[in-house]
Structures are given as structure tokens and as C-alpha cells.
Design a protein around this motif. Structure first.
Motif, PDB file in Angstrom:
ATOM      1  N   ALA A 309      56.415  86.900 113.080  1.00 26.69           N
ATOM      2  CA  ALA A 309      55.932  85.588 112.811  1.00 26.69           C
ATOM      3  C   ALA A 309      56.213  85.092 111.370  1.00 26.69           C
ATOM      4  N   LEU A 310      56.372  83.947 111.185  1.00 24.19           N
ATOM      5  CA  LEU A 310      56.579  83.508 109.956  1.00 24.19           C
ATOM      6  C   LEU A 310      55.233  82.461 109.585  1.00 24.19           C
ATOM      7  N   ARG A 311      54.740  82.678 108.592  1.00 18.87           N
ATOM      8  CA  ARG A 311      53.780  81.601 108.037  1.00 18.87           C
ATOM      9  C   ARG A 311      54.578  80.608 107.166  1.00 18.87           C
ATOM     10  N   LEU A 312      54.511  79.456 107.369  1.00 22.18           N
ATOM     11  CA  LEU A 312      55.327  78.577 106.616  1.00 22.18           C
ATOM     12  C   LEU A 312      54.400  77.292 106.108  1.00 22.18           C
ATOM     13  N   ARG A 313      55.086  76.846 104.928  1.00 24.11           N
ATOM     14  CA  ARG A 313      54.501  75.538 104.496  1.00 24.11           C
ATOM     15  C   ARG A 313      55.483  74.610 104.997  1.00 24.11           C
ATOM     16  N   LEU A 314      55.002  73.311 105.695  1.00 26.40           N
ATOM     17  CA  LEU A 314      55.840  72.305 105.809  1.00 26.40           C
ATOM     18  C   LEU A 314      55.551  71.073 105.079  1.00 26.40           C
ATOM     19  N   VAL A 315      56.314  70.566 104.117  1.00 30.20           N
ATOM     20  CA  VAL A 315      55.953  69.479 103.476  1.00 30.20           C
ATOM     21  C   VAL A 315      56.782  68.291 104.002  1.00 30.20           C
ATOM     22  N   ALA A 316      56.083  66.940 104.171  1.00 31.77           N
ATOM     23  CA  ALA A 316      56.938  65.834 104.655  1.00 31.77           C
ATOM     24  C   ALA A 316      56.786  65.002 103.338  1.00 31.77           C
ATOM     25  N   LEU A 317      57.775  64.120 103.200  1.00 31.65           N
ATOM     26  CA  LEU A 317      57.967  62.957 101.981  1.00 31.65           C
ATOM     27  C   LEU A 317      58.507  61.963 103.024  1.00 31.65           C
ATOM     28  N   LYS A 318      57.804  60.580 102.284  1.00 35.41           N
ATOM     29  CA  LYS A 318      58.350  59.409 102.766  1.00 35.41           C
ATOM     30  C   LYS A 318      59.120  58.656 101.658  1.00 35.41           C
ATOM     31  N   ASN A 319      60.364  58.085 102.164  1.00 32.30           N
ATOM     32  CA  ASN A 319      61.427  57.397 101.363  1.00 32.30           C
ATOM     33  C   ASN A 319      61.910  58.387 100.219  1.00 32.30           C
ATOM     34  N   GLN A 320      61.844  59.802 100.326  1.00 35.28           N
ATOM     35  CA  GLN A 320      62.106  60.342  99.344  1.00 35.28           C
ATOM     36  C   GLN A 320      62.891  61.634  99.673  1.00 35.28           C
ATOM     37  N   PRO A 321      64.377  62.044  99.734  1.00 36.14           N
ATOM     38  CA  PRO A 321      64.678  63.117 100.156  1.00 36.14           C
ATOM     39  C   PRO A 321      64.260  64.394  99.528  1.00 36.14           C
ATOM     40  N   ALA A 322      64.163  65.565 100.022  1.00 38.26           N
ATOM     41  CA  ALA A 322      63.495  66.899  99.565  1.00 38.26           C
ATOM     42  C   ALA A 322      64.049  67.644  98.216  1.00 38.26           C
ATOM     43  N   ALA A 323      65.392  67.247  98.118  1.00 33.53           N
ATOM     44  CA  ALA A 323      66.036  68.078  97.184  1.00 33.53           C
ATOM     45  C   ALA A 323      65.685  67.755  95.789  1.00 33.53           C
ATOM     46  N   GLY A 324      65.236  68.843  95.257  1.00 34.01           N
ATOM     47  CA  GLY A 324      64.897  68.596  94.042  1.00 34.01           C
ATOM     48  C   GLY A 324      63.816  67.968  93.475  1.00 34.01           C
ATOM     49  N   PHE A 325      62.948  67.587  94.687  1.00 37.73           N
ATOM     50  CA  PHE A 325      61.609  67.011  94.505  1.00 37.73           C
ATOM     51  C   PHE A 325      60.392  67.593  93.905  1.00 37.73           C
TER      52      PHE A 325
END
Length: 352
Positions: A309-325
Motif C-alpha cells: 500500500a502507498l499512502r499518498l497526498r493528492l493536491v489539486a490546483l485550479k488554473n495553475q499547473p503543478a510544476a514548481g508550485f
């Protein structure tokens, strides 16, 4: 006019220990699976291919775990969150037996906490909700808390308590489907060569792709899950509110982000726990959702060497790509682009 209609519960109507059996059991069909795919675009082979699922020891391809969550969640809305301002978060969630077309899901909830807000106009209601199938087997069991309007700002709630929220679900408490095997797991059919052994704690994965939410899609989803919360479907009332428009159902964002996570986590074939989660900022039609994941923990499953099993943190962003955020601004507050911060656990095949 007749008073036989249901106006929903307001904050002062709830009591600690109150048990609510929710109306309208829902029988899942192949149509629900098709609509879920059309709305969110998930590509996990375990839920997409009956042959893939049978090779893993199941009778057929099960309903996506989050679809089962939405069905169970939707049952609770008329009693718990019809008069909600916002659904705030989740904790201590476990998924039980798989759901297949033809299964019927019912939900019951217990009020475990109440806390009036300082403005006296709203309060937070904490409930534990359990979805079961027609054999009374647990399908999903979770805690959520929601901000609910008061009918009368002068009303006094006799007992208030903020409950101690469950932490992350231990490996020993995860429910593994009966007969599940990964002996013949097909990484080519699944879409990725990376298995449990290939991920490291602290690793972050940019899921790259983005999905724009259309007005018709989120409205169809709200109705599909029989979610009657006014904030999601009634522009006449919500157009006069704080945001001036309907809010997207938070579960809609969870499913979009989970579907986006396929690109980087294609072998995370089953969700087994919701450890925690927050809907950080509101989302509206026209917003584009991006997502990234962080590996928080690698868990061994007791008695199993073929699956982990992997415990994961899933972060969603609006109108903002994830790279470097960066999640926090200079003031230490959540960036307005963050719409979901979700801690969950998945199963994944192991090498060897």
C-alpha cells in the motif's frame, strides 16, 4: 401551502449521538460506470476491464471506489448537508467489499460532533457515515464535517463537542478484497511499468495533465449522485450568495484529481482508505484542475508479499499547473489556487 416538504436539517436540529438512516437506497448499474468514465475519464485497468479484474481474482470489474463513495455520500445530503455552506473535510475512511453492478448501497450516519461558529449564523456538524450493500456488508465508512446554516441565529445547541478525529488508517485495518491476487498482474495492460517497489517516501509526482470543468458536467454529476445540496445545483438561490454562483461538489474534484493521477500512478489500482482531506478553496465551472501527488508512506500488508500500500497526498490546483508550485503564500496561508489536499491510501502490486 402544504408543509409535507423537507427543508433539511439546520445546525440547531442536530444532537450528539443522533442516528440517521438515510432514504433512497441506490442500485448500481453498468450505466453508472459509463457515466463515471464519461465525467472523470479514469483509466485504471482494474475498474475498466472485466478480464483484468478476473485475472486478479475478482468476479468482474468493480465500480470505482470513489464512485461507491459518491453514491453513499449522496444519500446523506438531504439529512446532513442540504443547508450546508461548505463540506469541509474527511478523516478515518475505509473502503470495504467491492461494489459490482446490481449491488444496492444504503447509508446511515451518526452525529459525533457539533461546534457553533462565532458568528452564530452557522455551525460545524461532524458525522460518521457508513455505506452498506444489500448483504449489510460495509462498502465505505468515513467521517466528514460540514458547515451548516442555522435557521435561527438565537437558537441554542444544548451540547457541543469537537470529536477526536481518526488518524491515518493502519495497514492492519485495510480491507483487502477476498481472493485478490497479483500473481499475473499485467503492467502493459495497466499502462505503467512502475510497481510498489519503484516508489520512494517523499517522492513527488506531477501528473502533468489538466481537466477543465464544464457547467453541464458538474451538474450531471451532482444529479447522478443524488446530491441535493443547494450550493451545487440552484443558481437562483446561490447567485445571490457569497460567491454569486454554484459551487462544484467537492467529491467531483476528488474524482478528477484521482483520474489525473493515472499519469504517474497507473498501477495504484484500488483506493482502500481516506486518511484525511480538505476542500481548501471553492471551484467553479470553467476552472481547470491540475494535480500532483506525494508519497507519504509505504505500507506492508500483513500476510501479503504480492501487494503493498502507498499512502499518498493528492493536491489539486485550479488554473495553475503543478510544476514548481508552492502551497503556501508568504503569509503562510493556503494559496488560492489550492482546491484539494487529500490524504488517501491505495493498493499496488509488488515485484517478485
Amino acid at each position: 401551502m402544504s408543509t409535507k416538504t423537507n427543508s433539511g436539517n439546520f445546525f440547531e436540529d442536530f444532537r450528539i449521538g443522533q442516528e440517521i438512516r438515510h432514504a433512497t437506497p441506490r442500485t448500481v448499474t453498468e450505466g453508472d460506470i459509463a457515466l463515471y468514465t464519461a465525467l472523470y475519464g479514469p483509466r485504471f485497468a482494474f475498474n475498466s476491464s472485466a478480464e483484468f479484474a478476473r485475472n486478479m481474482g475478482l468476479e468482474s470489474a468493480p465500480l470505482d471506489d470513489l464512485a461507491a463513495f459518491h453514491v453513499a455520500f449522496g444519500k446523506t445530503v438531504p439529512d446532513v448537508s442540504l443547508n450546508a455552506v461548505a463540506n469541509l473535510g474527511y478523516a478515518g475512511g475505509r473502503f470495504g467489499v467491492p461494489v459490482f453492478p446490481g449491488d444496492t448501497i444504503s447509508t446511515a450516519s451518526t452525529v459525533i460532533g457539533l461546534k457553533e461558529n462565532s458568528n452564530k449564523q452557522t455551525g460545524v456538524v461532524y458525522v460518521r457515515s457508513i455505506g452498506t450493500n444489500q448483504r449489510a456488508e460495509m462498502v465505505v465508512d468515513y467521517v466528514r464535517w460540514v458547515m451548516v446554516r442555522k435557521r435561527d441565529v438565537e437558537a441554542v445547541v444544548p451540547e457541543q463537542k469537537v470529536p477526536e478525529l481518526p488518524g491515518s488508517v493502519a495497514a492492519s485495518d485495510l480491507v483487502i478484497p477476498a481472493g485478490l491476487t497479483t500473481a499475473g498482474y499485467d503492467v502493459i495492460a495497466a499502462g505503467s511499468p512502475y510497481l510498489w517497489d519503484d516508489y520512494q517516501v517523499g517522492e513527488k509526482i506531477d501528473h502533468v495533465d489538466g481537466t477543465t470543468i464544464e457547467e453541464a458536467e458538474h451538474m450531471m454529476a451532482t444529479r447522478l449522485w443524488q446530491n441535493t445540496a443547494k450550493v451545487h445545483f440552484n443558481q437562483h438561490t446561490e447567485g445571490q450568495g457569497r460567491f454569486g454562483r454554484r459551487l462544484i461538489y467537492g467529491g467531483h474534484i476528488i474524482s478528477i484529481a484521482r483520474a489525473l493521477s493515472f499519469n504517474g500512478l497507473a498501477n495504484a489500482f484500488k483506493v482502500v482508505a481516506i486518511n484525511g482531506g480538505r476542500h481548501v478553496n471553492p471551484t467553479f465551472a470553467g476552472d481547470t484542475i491540475y494535480a500532483w501527488s506525494e508519497v507519504l508512506e509505504k505500507l506492508d500488508i500483513p500476510g501479503r508479499t504480492d501487494v503493498g500500500a502507498l499512502r499518498l497526498r493528492l493536491v489539486a490546483l485550479k488554473n495553475q499547473p503543478a510544476a514548481g508550485f508552492t502551497l503556501k503564500g508568504e503569509d503562510g496561508k493556503d494559496d488560492p489556487a489550492v482546491v484539494l489536499d487529500f490524504d488517501y491510501t491505495v493498493l499496488m502490486a509488488r515485484k517478485g
